[in-house]
Write an enzyme that holds these catalytic residues in place. Structure first.
Site, PDB file in Angstrom:
ATOM      1  N   GLU A 129      -2.184  45.915 -11.675  1.00  0.00           N
ATOM      2  CA  GLU A 129      -1.152  46.698 -11.004  1.00  0.00           C
ATOM      3  C   GLU A 129      -1.586  46.900  -9.561  1.00  0.00           C
ATOM      4  O   GLU A 129      -2.752  46.666  -9.221  1.00  0.00           O
ATOM      5  CB  GLU A 129      -0.934  48.027 -11.730  1.00  0.00           C
ATOM      6  CG  GLU A 129      -0.461  47.848 -13.164  1.00  0.00           C
ATOM      7  CD  GLU A 129      -0.237  49.155 -13.911  1.00  0.00           C
ATOM      8  OE1 GLU A 129      -0.403  50.233 -13.298  1.00  0.00           O
ATOM      9  OE2 GLU A 129       0.101  49.095 -15.114  1.00  0.00           O
ATOM     10  N   TRP A 158       0.737  40.909  -8.933  1.00  0.00           N
ATOM     11  CA  TRP A 158      -0.044  39.683  -8.834  1.00  0.00           C
ATOM     12  C   TRP A 158      -0.032  38.894 -10.144  1.00  0.00           C
ATOM     13  O   TRP A 158      -1.055  38.381 -10.583  1.00  0.00           O
ATOM     14  CB  TRP A 158      -1.494  39.981  -8.417  1.00  0.00           C
ATOM     15  CG  TRP A 158      -1.602  40.873  -7.232  1.00  0.00           C
ATOM     16  CD1 TRP A 158      -2.056  42.155  -7.199  1.00  0.00           C
ATOM     17  CD2 TRP A 158      -1.223  40.549  -5.881  1.00  0.00           C
ATOM     18  NE1 TRP A 158      -1.983  42.658  -5.926  1.00  0.00           N
ATOM     19  CE2 TRP A 158      -1.485  41.700  -5.082  1.00  0.00           C
ATOM     20  CE3 TRP A 158      -0.693  39.400  -5.276  1.00  0.00           C
ATOM     21  CZ2 TRP A 158      -1.226  41.727  -3.732  1.00  0.00           C
ATOM     22  CZ3 TRP A 158      -0.441  39.442  -3.914  1.00  0.00           C
ATOM     23  CH2 TRP A 158      -0.711  40.593  -3.161  1.00  0.00           C
ATOM     24  N   THR A 160       0.743  35.776 -12.258  1.00  0.00           N
ATOM     25  CA  THR A 160       1.037  34.344 -12.241  1.00  0.00           C
ATOM     26  C   THR A 160       2.082  34.040 -13.301  1.00  0.00           C
ATOM     27  O   THR A 160       1.955  34.468 -14.444  1.00  0.00           O
ATOM     28  CB  THR A 160      -0.244  33.539 -12.514  1.00  0.00           C
ATOM     29  OG1 THR A 160      -1.221  33.840 -11.518  1.00  0.00           O
ATOM     30  CG2 THR A 160       0.028  32.046 -12.502  1.00  0.00           C
ATOM     31  N   GLY A 341     -10.807  16.968  13.462  1.00  0.00           N
ATOM     32  CA  GLY A 341      -9.451  17.346  13.809  1.00  0.00           C
ATOM     33  C   GLY A 341      -8.438  16.932  12.755  1.00  0.00           C
ATOM     34  O   GLY A 341      -7.463  17.642  12.491  1.00  0.00           O
ATOM     35  N   GLU A 364      -8.851  37.271 -11.097  1.00  0.00           N
ATOM     36  CA  GLU A 364      -9.611  37.411 -12.345  1.00  0.00           C
ATOM     37  C   GLU A 364     -10.977  38.047 -12.102  1.00  0.00           C
ATOM     38  O   GLU A 364     -11.995  37.637 -12.675  1.00  0.00           O
ATOM     39  CB  GLU A 364      -9.707  36.077 -13.080  1.00  0.00           C
ATOM     40  CG  GLU A 364      -8.353  35.643 -13.600  1.00  0.00           C
ATOM     41  CD  GLU A 364      -8.386  34.546 -14.627  1.00  0.00           C
ATOM     42  OE1 GLU A 364      -9.410  34.395 -15.318  1.00  0.00           O
ATOM     43  OE2 GLU A 364      -7.385  33.820 -14.731  1.00  0.00           O
TER      44      GLU A 364
END
Length: 380
Positions: A129, A158, A160, A341, A364
């Site tokens: 939460e 959060w 998934t 680059g 986790e």
């Protein structure tokens, strides 16, 4: 180059060969486009289910593969090397199935496990939460008993697969007694009152949906309680031990992909008339990357073998999560450096690998929490 693996059986060797074929032919060619557009690849999870890969560590009688964790994690690593969002999603699904498989009644398992393991349902793990991430015992989502149902209200964060999952392994408060007042529920995603907020705008894993999950007067049948009231935190922490091994394997898969890309580039890129891999400064950097990948793999496999033998592995899982995810962050960062680059552009995948690696040190259980777990275990 593919990772060299010492697998325990010829069956496991055949399984990993199948996984590599799927990863090469069905996952890797589509990863960049999905990550660019932020499109969730639900069809790939259906493919994994049909191929028998969603339930590898679970019993055959429920539709699983009944493979040791040592084998499952190496299959997960191969998938993650091809497409990290799918690898993380597979790890989350396996962890979400853990509570039912390990603590569910025989009737519950016979009723629901086949759909979980054969690909009909995709899972999500609803613990965190907004104010109760590392401190799971502080969660406030509440399940109130009313006759033969629990009425659930609250918001998870959060999560998934929030909004696209077919079931949620939900931890909710059933009593005001701290960690001892948390219970675990198997919640079908089709129940009225479940809704997901707009997906989070993440720096990586954009093909994986992460969002708040809202429960508004959701009536969950009492028969969907897993274990007894008050067992939820125990179940959650047990699941996280195994889930952390899953994240460790995904991290090594990502690091292996970054190493392979860096080596391939260093072999074909020339400066001053020589391939840049021939310069000792770069050679040593690549050697350190290879050492980090192989030592991280050995760490998660050592923990998995303890799990397979029924030995305690909480400390070893925390060490694996810490070591493997830190290695992924370093190796992906170094891969960008090898490409120079070019590595900073989206023309090559290493910039995406670097963005994806960061969250592995956070979810986790942050790597700071892993140190707390390790220290606590050392004091026992």
């Amino acid at each position: 180059m593919p990772a060299e693996r010492l697998l325990p059986t010829t069956e496991a060797e055949d399984l990993l060969a199948l996984v590599r074929d799927i990863a090469r032919d069905e996952l890797a060619p589509h990863a960049a486009a999905h990550e660019e557009s932020g499109t969730f690849p639900r069809d790939k999870f259906a493919l994994l289910g049909k191929s028998g890969l969603l339930g590898l560590p679970y019993p055959e009688r429920f539709g699983g593969g009944e493979q040791p964790y040592e084998v499952y994690l190496q299959a997960l690593e191969e998938i993650s090397s091809a497409w990290m969002s799918v690898g993380v999603g597979l790890s989350v699904h396996v962890m979400s199935s853990y509570a039912l498989a390990t603590f569910g009644s025989e009737e519950q398992r016979e009723r629901w496990m086949p759909d979980l393991l054969e690909g009909a349902w995709l899972g999500a793990y609803a613990l965190s939460e907004s104010h109760a991430g590392s401190d799971a015992a502080a969660l406030t989502t509440r399940a109130t008993r009313s006759g033969d149902t629990y009425v659930v209200n609250g918001t998870k964060a959060w999560i998934t697969h929030a909004g696209v999952a077919d079931f949620y392994t939900l931890m909710a408060r059933t009593a005001d007694t701290g960690g001892k007042g948390v219970s675990c529920f198997f919640v079908p995603g089709s129940l009225p009152g479940i809704g997901a907020a707009h997906p989070e705008r993440k720096m990586g894993l954009t093909g994986s949906i992460t969002a708040q999950l809202q429960f508004t007067d959701v009536a969950v049948p009492a028969e969907n309680l897993i274990g007894a009231e008050g067992d939820g935190l125990k179940i959650a922490l047990s699941a996280l031990d195994s889930g952390r091994l899953g994240i460790s394997a995904t991290a090594v898969g990502l690091a292996q992909a970054a190493l392979d890309e860096a080596v391939a580039y260093a072999k074909q890129r020339t400066q001053f008339g020589r391939a840049i891999i021939d310069f000792q400064g770069l050679e040593f950097l690549l050697a350190d990357m290879a050492a980090a990948v192989e030592s991280a793999r050995a760490t998660y496999l050592a923990a998995a073998r303890r799990r397979d033998r029924g030995l305690p592995f909480t400390r070893q899982a925390a060490i694996a999560k810490l070591v493997c995810t830190d290695a992924a962050m370093k190796v992906t960062t170094d891969a960008v450096q090898v490409l120079g680059g070019a590595g900073y552009t989206r023309d090559f995948p290493v910039e995406r690998y670097m963005r994806e690696a960061k969250v592995l040190q956070i979810f986790e259980g942050t790597n700071q929490i892993q140190r707390v777990v390790i220290g606590r275990e050392l004091r026992r």
